[in-house]
Scaffold this motif. Structure first.
Motif, short mmCIF file in Angstrom:
data_model
loop_
_atom_site.label_atom_id
_atom_site.label_comp_id
_atom_site.label_asym_id
_atom_site.label_seq_id
_atom_site.Cartn_x
_atom_site.Cartn_y
_atom_site.Cartn_z
N VAL A 201 25.64 -37.53 -17.93
CA VAL A 201 24.80 -36.81 -18.42
C VAL A 201 25.56 -35.89 -19.15
O VAL A 201 25.92 -34.92 -19.11
CB VAL A 201 24.10 -36.17 -17.50
CG1 VAL A 201 22.37 -35.52 -17.91
CG2 VAL A 201 23.28 -37.42 -16.47
N GLU A 202 25.40 -35.68 -20.47
CA GLU A 202 25.22 -35.34 -21.24
C GLU A 202 24.14 -33.33 -21.85
O GLU A 202 22.63 -33.82 -22.18
CB GLU A 202 25.55 -35.66 -22.81
CG GLU A 202 27.18 -36.30 -22.71
CD GLU A 202 27.59 -36.99 -23.97
OE1 GLU A 202 27.35 -36.38 -25.21
OE2 GLU A 202 28.63 -37.75 -24.33
N PHE A 203 24.69 -32.48 -21.87
CA PHE A 203 23.76 -31.62 -22.48
C PHE A 203 23.16 -30.78 -23.53
O PHE A 203 25.13 -31.14 -24.45
CB PHE A 203 24.08 -30.30 -21.26
CG PHE A 203 23.10 -30.35 -19.91
CD1 PHE A 203 22.14 -30.41 -19.23
CD2 PHE A 203 24.25 -30.92 -18.81
CE1 PHE A 203 21.99 -31.10 -18.15
CE2 PHE A 203 24.13 -31.52 -17.23
CZ PHE A 203 22.38 -31.29 -17.44
N PRO A 204 22.35 -30.58 -24.33
CA PRO A 204 21.13 -30.40 -23.79
C PRO A 204 20.30 -32.16 -23.58
O PRO A 204 21.27 -32.63 -24.12
CB PRO A 204 20.56 -29.43 -24.93
CG PRO A 204 21.10 -29.93 -26.16
CD PRO A 204 22.76 -30.01 -25.50
N THR A 205 19.95 -31.90 -22.99
CA THR A 205 18.82 -33.32 -22.18
C THR A 205 17.73 -33.49 -22.31
O THR A 205 17.29 -32.78 -21.58
CB THR A 205 19.98 -34.07 -20.92
OG1 THR A 205 19.20 -35.49 -21.45
CG2 THR A 205 19.35 -34.03 -20.04
N PRO A 206 17.19 -34.55 -23.03
CA PRO A 206 15.43 -34.45 -22.51
C PRO A 206 15.21 -34.86 -21.16
O PRO A 206 15.54 -35.81 -21.02
CB PRO A 206 14.86 -34.95 -23.80
CG PRO A 206 16.14 -36.25 -23.80
CD PRO A 206 17.40 -35.22 -24.13
N ILE A 207 14.18 -34.42 -21.15
CA ILE A 207 13.59 -34.32 -20.11
C ILE A 207 12.11 -35.95 -19.95
O ILE A 207 11.59 -36.10 -20.87
CB ILE A 207 12.71 -34.11 -18.92
CG1 ILE A 207 13.79 -32.45 -19.08
CG2 ILE A 207 12.70 -34.17 -17.23
CD1 ILE A 207 15.40 -32.64 -18.35
N GLY A 208 12.38 -36.43 -18.38
CA GLY A 208 11.05 -37.91 -18.09
C GLY A 208 11.54 -39.01 -18.85
O GLY A 208 12.18 -39.44 -20.37
N TYR A 209 11.14 -39.49 -18.13
CA TYR A 209 11.11 -41.16 -17.75
C TYR A 209 10.04 -42.20 -18.51
O TYR A 209 10.07 -43.99 -19.30
CB TYR A 209 11.82 -42.18 -16.59
CG TYR A 209 12.16 -41.35 -16.73
CD1 TYR A 209 14.36 -41.12 -17.01
CD2 TYR A 209 13.41 -40.55 -15.00
CE1 TYR A 209 15.62 -40.48 -17.19
CE2 TYR A 209 14.46 -40.51 -14.75
CZ TYR A 209 16.07 -40.19 -15.43
OH TYR A 209 17.20 -39.91 -15.44
N GLU A 210 8.93 -42.15 -17.97
CA GLU A 210 7.81 -42.74 -18.49
C GLU A 210 6.80 -42.31 -18.94
O GLU A 210 6.67 -41.07 -19.16
CB GLU A 210 7.92 -43.90 -16.93
CG GLU A 210 6.97 -42.69 -16.24
CD GLU A 210 6.50 -43.87 -14.82
OE1 GLU A 210 6.48 -45.10 -15.06
OE2 GLU A 210 6.76 -43.35 -13.85
N VAL A 211 5.75 -43.10 -19.54
CA VAL A 211 4.94 -42.42 -20.54
C VAL A 211 3.81 -43.58 -20.93
O VAL A 211 3.86 -44.10 -20.56
CB VAL A 211 5.17 -41.11 -22.23
CG1 VAL A 211 6.32 -40.33 -21.81
CG2 VAL A 211 5.39 -42.14 -22.30
N SER A 212 2.23 -42.55 -21.07
CA SER A 212 1.77 -43.64 -21.25
C SER A 212 0.52 -42.91 -22.57
O SER A 212 1.02 -41.22 -22.94
CB SER A 212 0.51 -43.31 -20.73
OG SER A 212 -0.40 -44.52 -20.97
N GLY A 213 0.19 -43.86 -23.68
CA GLY A 213 -0.08 -43.11 -24.78
C GLY A 213 -0.86 -43.63 -25.81
O GLY A 213 -0.76 -45.13 -25.94
N GLU A 214 -0.64 -43.15 -27.08
CA GLU A 214 -0.95 -44.57 -28.25
C GLU A 214 0.09 -44.69 -29.57
O GLU A 214 0.30 -43.48 -29.44
CB GLU A 214 -2.57 -43.57 -28.39
CG GLU A 214 -2.07 -42.77 -29.68
CD GLU A 214 -3.58 -42.62 -30.30
OE1 GLU A 214 -3.59 -43.27 -31.34
OE2 GLU A 214 -4.64 -41.58 -29.83
#
Length: 318
Positions: A62-75
Motif C-alpha cells: 500500500v503506497e500513499f496517497p491511495t484512492p479508496i473503494g473497491y466496487e461501483v455501479s454506474g454508466e
C-alpha cells in the motif's frame, strides 16, 4: 465524459494511514481510457469494512496517497479503442458494475475493462454497487469448504452482508444452512432460507438440536473465539472450516482463512464475478440495503458501518 466533466471529477484518497476522518475528498483527472480501459460515471459506490481496513495502518503493497473503494455501479462514458468489457461488447451509456478496482469512492474513474460487467437490471445502482465483494467472498467460502448439495453447514454471522449472500447461494445449491444471529435478526436469516440459532453460551448444543445430523462444514464471517471454538467442536475435518476474520485462530488451529488480498482468493473472486452477475440478473441474488450517504460523507458512512449492525449494505451516492 466531456473534458469539463473529467476535470471536475472528485474522489476520496488517504494521504497516509489512519481512520476515514483523515481521508481527503479532492479533485482529480479521470484518465482518458486507453486500449483495454473504460471510464465510468459513478452512480453508487459500495461501502465495505475492507475499504477502511486497507488504509488503516502501514502495510506491504500500500503506497500513499491511495484512492479508496473497491466496487461501483454506474454508466460508461468512454471506452478505449478496440476494447471489450468483462461482459463482452460495450457501448457508451451502458449501465455497468465494476469490482476489484481502486478508487471507487469517486464521481468518475477509469478502470481495466475486464473488471467491468453489465449491471443487472434487477438491481438499483446502490444494490449493484454492493453485489460483488460480499458475493465473491461468500462464493469462495462455500467453494473452499466443499459445501455440497444435501449437506448441512454452520454459518456464523448469517444475518450480515456476507452471511446473507452465503444463504442465497447455498439455497440455490440445495445446501442447508444453520446460521447464527441475534434473535432480532432471525427473520432475515429465515427470509433467505437459513435456520437461525442464537449465538452465545450453549451455542454448540443449540446447533446440534436443530441439525438432526452431522455438520459438514463451518463458515465464519464474524471472527469471534466462540465461532471458532464451536466450529472446531462440531466439524471434525478442519479443512472444512473457513474464516474471513479470525486469522490468528486460523494459523493456530490449522483451519482455512481467505481474504481478497491472497493470490488464490483474488483469482477465484475474479473468475466468479460473471456468474454472480448472472444470478442477480435472474433474480436469484438480492442485496438488502440499510441506507445511502452522499459521496462527500464517506467518513460518516463508515461511522455508521462501525456500529456493527447496520441491517444491510451501505452505498455512497455522488
Amino acid at each position: 465524459m466531456t473534458d469539463a466533466e473529467m476535470a471536475m471529477a472528485r474522489h476520496w484518497i488517504a494521504m497516509s494511514s489512519g481512520a476515514p476522518e483523515n481521508w481527503q475528498f479532492v479533485e482529480y483527472d479521470a484518465a482518458i481510457p486507453a486500449h483495454g480501459e473504460v471510464t465510468i460515471r459513478v452512480h453508487a459506490a459500495g461501502v465495505n469494512p475492507a475499504d477502511a481496513k486497507h488504509v488503516a495502518a502501514e502495510r506491504p503493497g500500500v503506497e500513499f496517497p491511495t484512492p479508496i473503494g473497491y466496487e461501483v455501479s454506474g454508466e460508461l462514458t468512454a471506452i478505449g479503442p478496440d476494447t471489450l468489457s468483462g461482459s463482452g461488447h460495450a457501448e457508451v451509456g451502458d449501465e455497468v458494475v465494476s469490482f476489484r478496482v481502486r478508487g471507487g469512492y469517486a464521481t468518475a474513474l477509469t478502470v481495466p475493462a475486464e473488471k467491468v460487467f453489465a449491471k443487472p437490471t434487477t438491481l438499483t445502482h446502490p444494490e449493484a454497487a454492493n453485489l460483488l465483494l460480499v458475493g465473491t467472498t461468500a462464493a469462495e467460502m462455500l467453494a473452499v469448504t466443499g459445501a455440497a448439495p444435501g449437506e448441512t453447514i454452520l454459518l456464523h454471522g448469517a444475518s450480515g452482508a456476507v452471511g446473507v449472500s452465503v444463504l442465497q447461494q447455498a439455497r440455490l445449491r440445495g445446501i442447508r444452512v444453520i446460521g447464527t444471529a441475534s434473535e432480532g435478526r432471525f427473520d432475515e436469516v429465515e427470509r433467505f432460507g437459513g435456520v437461525p440459532v442464537r449465538y452465545g453460551a450453549g451455542l454448540a448444543e443449540r446447533v446440534r438440536e436443530v441439525a438432526d445430523g452431522p455438520i459438514a462444514a463451518a463458515l465464519d464471517a464474524v471472527g469471534t473465539d466462540e465461532a471458532i471454538d464451536v466450529s472446531l467442536e462440531l466439524v471434525a475435518d478442519r479443512s472444512r472450516i473457513v474464516t474471513i476474520a479470525a486469522f490468528g485462530r486460523a494459523a493456530s488451529d490449522c483451519i482455512l482463512a481467505i481474504a481478497g488480498s491472497m493470490p488464490d482468493s483474488a483469482r477465484f473472486r475474479d473468475e466468479v464475478r460473471g456468474e454472480l452477475v448472472a444470478l442477480a440478473q435472474n433474480g436469484d441474488l438480492v442485496v438488502p440495503m440499510a441506507r445511502t450517504f452522499p459521496l462527500d460523507q464517506a467518513p460518516e458512512a463508515h461511522r455508521f458501518l462501525a456500529t456493527g449492525h447496520p441491517g444491510g449494505k451501505i452505498a455512497l451516492i455522488p
